[in-house]
Design an enzyme around this catalytic site. Structure first.
Site, short mmCIF file in Angstrom:
data_model
loop_
_atom_site.label_atom_id
_atom_site.label_comp_id
_atom_site.label_asym_id
_atom_site.label_seq_id
_atom_site.Cartn_x
_atom_site.Cartn_y
_atom_site.Cartn_z
CG HIS A 1 4.91 7.14 0.21
ND1 HIS A 1 5.20 7.01 1.55
CD2 HIS A 1 5.19 5.92 -0.35
CE1 HIS A 1 5.63 5.78 1.80
NE2 HIS A 1 5.65 5.11 0.66
CG HIS B 1 2.79 0.73 1.09
ND1 HIS B 1 2.44 2.05 1.31
CD2 HIS B 1 4.14 0.73 0.89
CE1 HIS B 1 3.53 2.80 1.27
NE2 HIS B 1 4.57 2.03 1.01
CG ASP C 1 6.04 1.89 -2.25
OD1 ASP C 1 5.78 3.02 -1.84
OD2 ASP C 1 6.63 1.03 -1.57
CG HIS D 1 11.39 1.75 -4.32
ND1 HIS D 1 10.12 2.23 -4.48
CD2 HIS D 1 11.58 1.59 -2.99
CE1 HIS D 1 9.55 2.38 -3.28
NE2 HIS D 1 10.41 1.99 -2.37
#
Length: 303
Positions: A78, A237, A241, A264
Site C-alpha cells: 500500500h 483495491h 495492490d 502478489h
C-alpha cells in the site's frame, strides 16, 4: 528534462501492524537521486537496509514482503502503491518492526503523509522501464500481463464467487493519462473474510485486522456498518495492490498491465519474467519534459 522526485522533508506516523497487532513507527526521509526506495529496519542492531527490488521479494503469501536474510519488511504494497501513484523515485523508509502499518487498509493515509512531506524534483532524469513486447504469467485461470503502452494503464478483473462481491463491479480500467491515483485508486481498502481471519489468528497472523482497516465479510454480506466507499472498491483495491507490487521494480513502467485474479505472487513473477528477457524492455528518459506521457506529470492539464 523530466526529473526524479523525492520528499521535501522527513515525515512520520504511527499505526498498527496488520499481522502483529503492535504499534509500528514509520518515518519517510528524502534521498539522493538514484537511491531508489530503501527500507531500513531501525530496530535491528546493526540497522539493515533492504532496497525495493523484485529479487528481494521472497514471501508473497499474505502481502508483499522484502527481505535480506532474516531481516524483512512485510505489507509494503500500500505504501509502494502511493509512492508509485505520486511518482516518488527516491526515499529512505525507516520502520521499527517487521511490517508497515496497515492504517485504514488503503493508500490514502500514505498519500496524506507524502503530501505532508511535499514532493520535490531533483536534478537527475527519471528513468522509466518501457515494455517492448508482451510478457505474461499464468497460473490456472489467473493471469498477469504487461503490454507495450506509452503511458501507464491498469486493467483488472476479479471473480470471487461471493454474494457481496458479485454485486459490485468485476472489472476496472485505470488509465493514468485520464485520471489520477488519488481520484481513482487510493481510497480502495483491502478486504477479507471472517473465516480466513479466524484461521490466520490461530496462526499468529492478522492480529491487528479490524473493521477500521479492512472490508470484512462473512459468508453472505459486508460487516462494515458504513459499507463500501464505491461500487468498484474491491476490484480497485486489486489495482492498488498491483501498483505497489509493480513499483518494487524501482522505476515507473511505460506499460499496460492486464490481470485476472492476480495477486502478489503472480505480480512478482511477472516482474522477474520481464527482467529475465532483455529484449522485452529498455530504460528510457525524456530530455524534454513535455515529451513524457502526461500520466506521470506532477500537475496534469485540466480536461
Amino acid at each position: 528534462m523530466f526529473k526524479q522526485r523525492t520528499l521535501g522533508k522527513s515525515v512520520e506516523t504511527v499505526g498498527i501492524g496488520l499481522h502483529s497487532g503492535h504499534k509500528v513507527r514509520l518515518v519517510l526521509h528524502p534521498a539522493d537521486p538514484d537511491t531508489g526506495l530503501v527500507y531500513r529496519r531501525v530496530d535491528l542492531n546493526p540497522v539493515v537496509e533492504i532496497p525495493a527490488d523484485p529479487l528481494n521479494v521472497n514471501d508473497t503469501r499474505m502481502a508483499t514482503t522484502v527481505n535480506i536474510g532474516p531481516a524483512a519488511v512485510a505489507t509494503i504494497e500500500h505504501l509502494m502503491s502511493a509512492l508509485n501513484g505520486l511518482g516518488v523515485d527516491n526515499a529512505i523508509i525507516d520502520v521499527d518492526a517487521p511490517e508497515i502499518p496497515i492504517m485504514d487498509g488503503s493508500g490514502s493515509s500514505f498519500v496524506f503523509l507524502l503530501h505532508q512531506a511535499g514532493i520535490v524534483e531533483q536534478d537527475a532524469p527519471k528513468r522509466f522501464v518501457r515494455v517492448l513486447k508482451p510478457v505474461e504469467i499464468r497460473e490456472g485461470d489467473k493471469l498477469a500481463r504487461l503490454e507495450p503502452h506509452e503511458g501507464f494503464r491498469l486493467t483488472f478483473s476479479i471473480a470471487f464467487g461471493h454474494p457481496a462481491i458479485d454485486q459490485t463491479d468485476q472489472v476496472a480500467d485505470v488509465d493514468l493519462s485520464r485520471t489520477t491515483y488519488e481520484q481513482s485508486v487510493s481510497r480502495a481498502r483491502t478486504f477479507g473474510f471472517v473465516q480466513d481471519v479466524e484461521m490466520l489468528r490461530k496462526m499468529g497472523l492478522a492480529q491487528g485486522g479490524s473493521l477500521t482497516n479492512a472490508i470484512v465479510m462473512d459468508e453472505f454480506r459486508i460487516l462494515n456498518a458504513e459499507g463500501l466507499r464505491a461500487n468498484d472498491e474491491f476490484v480497485k483495491h486489486k489495482i492498488l495492490d498491483a501498483m505497489g507490487d509493480l513499483y518494487v521494480l524501482g522505476h515507473p513502467l511505460l506499460a499496460h498491465y492486464v490481470a485476472h485474479k492476480s495477486g502478489h505472487g503472480l505480480n512478482n513473477q511477472l516482474l522477474r519474467a520481464l527482467l529475465a528477457d532483455p529484449t522485452a524492455w529498455e530504460f528510457v528518459t525524456f530530455e524534454n519534459a513535455e515529451d513524457c506521457p502526461v500520466d506521470f506529470w506532477l500537475q496534469k492539464p485540466s480536461n
